[in-house]
Design an enzyme around this catalytic site. Structure first.
Site, mmCIF file in Angstrom:
data_model
loop_
_atom_site.group_PDB
_atom_site.id
_atom_site.type_symbol
_atom_site.label_atom_id
_atom_site.label_comp_id
_atom_site.label_asym_id
_atom_site.label_seq_id
_atom_site.Cartn_x
_atom_site.Cartn_y
_atom_site.Cartn_z
ATOM 1 N N CYS A 27 0.777 -1.278 0.022
ATOM 2 C CA CYS A 27 0.057 0.067 -0.001
ATOM 3 C C CYS A 27 0.653 1.202 0.033
ATOM 4 O O CYS A 27 2.157 1.192 -0.651
ATOM 5 C CB CYS A 27 -0.945 -0.124 1.005
ATOM 6 S SG CYS A 27 -0.158 -0.173 2.622
ATOM 7 N N MET A 28 0.440 2.428 0.436
ATOM 8 C CA MET A 28 1.460 3.583 0.474
ATOM 9 C C MET A 28 2.632 3.535 1.471
ATOM 10 O O MET A 28 3.567 4.025 0.778
ATOM 11 C CB MET A 28 0.452 4.797 0.979
ATOM 12 C CG MET A 28 -0.696 5.034 0.180
ATOM 13 S SD MET A 28 -1.649 6.570 0.546
ATOM 14 C CE MET A 28 -0.430 7.882 0.352
#
Length: 459
Positions: A27-28
């Site tokens: 993810c980020m």
């Protein structure tokens, strides 16, 4: 050897080698690894790798390395393992020894023993996480364009029209993207999920009358899209199981679309509409009636969701609030959770003499101010213990302030300072003051009650 290459090599070594990696995702800020045998991972050694800010053991092994870095590490790991990002390695139990079979069975048991609610939030997260980069970029473009409009720039200028086009595109076709990801998550044909999303937001809906009333385009929002796309996958699998392979490609999608299309219009749209109305009305009522208390509770208890990676399950709620009301009042309140961490971390930096801890804070604090708080959470406050609690108390103060001021956001995906251009009704200064409140009380609570130097000895 580049920093990311060394980090990748070290991580692979501590998780049992390339042969133990089942799937790579990210993810980020987190590298998410599914392992064939979880027992081969040395968690303590993983945490000591330079650049690793935290490790979370959940359904996947989540290694926090920070924004930007995570993309490079995932790409390097893909090269090392030969697995594409998102691709799952095939496991043949016949090629396993006794211990590997036992580990696989343990993993399967662990999967079965998860609570339905947690699994539901995981599914929702998997649907929306891939969309976040686009939502962030589009939200910032929209925010900048609207900021310029409020400053007096002519919205009919060509460059302004282009900015508004770029910023709105992902939201215009969001239902199709969500439908695609939903079908993919549940093992169906993605394009059928995309069609399910398109059906519920097709402008032609307004020309159809059912139950004596014309249908409303987008009624039920993304909740309806997710359910319709899931139903598309469910029906597709049922039809395919009885369809002869020679005509499968012709009749399975045809029958699936016809069934789900009619069910969507006659059942899903009304039910999802009631659900959507209930959630948006309920949240508004909670914030209106609860005010200070509601804002404090929501902000103060948000970080436990982040710890478990379940916070992405709130994305469809933000999007539905934006779809229904034009903005989300929930996001500025929850954004205070990261601001409390910033204040608490600054207090630790001021007090500690531990050089390793100070170096971690130097690296994590700038992105924390910009709204990405996981490096601070996993690298600083959570490992220390008490500062995590005092930072949450600071967040609660900021959340209470935002609730009083009724701030709201026009976009999602960012928080901290980065959220300022997206604040609705020109309440930019009020939102910033809320950040200052969270910073200040996170600092004071941590400085006075949350941190002692001996806590840093294990860092």
């Amino acid at each position: 050897m580049k920093k990311e290459q060394k980090m990748t090599h070290d991580i692979l070594e501590k998780v049992g080698g390339t042969g133990n990696v089942q799937k790579i995702a990210h993810c980020m800020t987190r590298l998410r690894l599914s392992l064939k045998d979880d027992s081969k991972a040395n968690i303590n050694e993983l945490k000591r790798i330079d650049g690793v800010m935290g490790v979370i053991e959940d359904d996947t092994l989540q290694i926090v390395v920070g924004p930007g870095t995570v993309n490079k590490v995932a790409a390097e790991m893909s090269k090392e393992t030969g697995l594409a990002i998102g691709e799952e390695a095939q496991v043949d139990e016949n090629d396993m020894d006794f211990s590997e079979r036992a580990a696989l069975k343990k993993a399967n048991m662990k999967e079965k023993n998860k609570t339905p609610f947690k699994l539901f939030l995981r599914r929702v997260g998997n649907i929306f996480i891939p969309l976040i980069p686009g939502l962030v970029a589009s939200g910032i473009i929209n925010g900048a364009a609207n900021f310029a409009k409020n400053a007096g720039v002519d919205a009919t200028e060509t460059w302004m029209q282009i900015l508004l086009l770029l910023g709105s595109t992902v939201f215009t076709y969001l239902a199709i993207l969500v439908g695609w990801n939903t079908a993919k998550e549940f093992g169906g044909t993605p394009v059928l999920g995309a069609i399910a999303g398109g059906i519920l937001f097709n402008p032609l809906l307004a020309e159809i009358t059912i139950y004596g009333e014309p249908l409303v385009v987008g009624r039920g929002g993304l909740f309806g899209v997710v359910f319709a796309a899931w139903l598309m996958t469910f029906i597709e699998k049922k039809v395919r199981s009885v369809m002869h392979s020679s005509v499968d490609i012709l009749f399975t999608p045809l029958i699936t679309i016809l069934i789900v299309g009619f069910v969507s219009l006659y059942a899903i749209v009304p039910v999802a509409g009631l659900l959507s109305d209930g959630i948006t009305t309920g949240l508004i009522a909670i914030l209106d009636v609860g005010g200070v208390v509601a804002g404090a509770i929501l902000a103060g208890f948000f970080l436990p969701l982040v710890m478990l990676g379940l916070h992405h399950g709130l994305t469809p709620i933000h999007l539905e609030l934006m779809n229904t009301l034009g903005s989300t009042a929930l996001l500025p309140i929850l954004a205070m959770a990261g601001a409390g961490q910033v204040g608490g971390t600054i207090a630790i930096f001021v007090k500690t003499k531990n050089q390793r801890l100070r170096n971690i804070i130097k690296g994590a604090l700038p992105v924390g101010v910009l709204g990405i708080g996981e490096p601070l959470l996993y690298g600083v406050t959570l490992p220390l213990g008490r500062p995590f609690v005092t930072a949450c108390l600071g967040a609660a103060c900021g959340g209470a302030f935002q609730a009083i001021m009724h701030t709201a956001a026009l976009g999602i995906g960012v928080s901290g300072i980065s959220l300022i251009p997206l604040i609705a009704e020109n309440k930019y200064i009020l939102y910033f003051l809320g950040l200052v409140v969270a910073y200040t009380f996170g600092f004071l609570f941590t400085y006075l009650f949350g941190f002692k130097e001996e806590m840093a000895e294990g860092i």
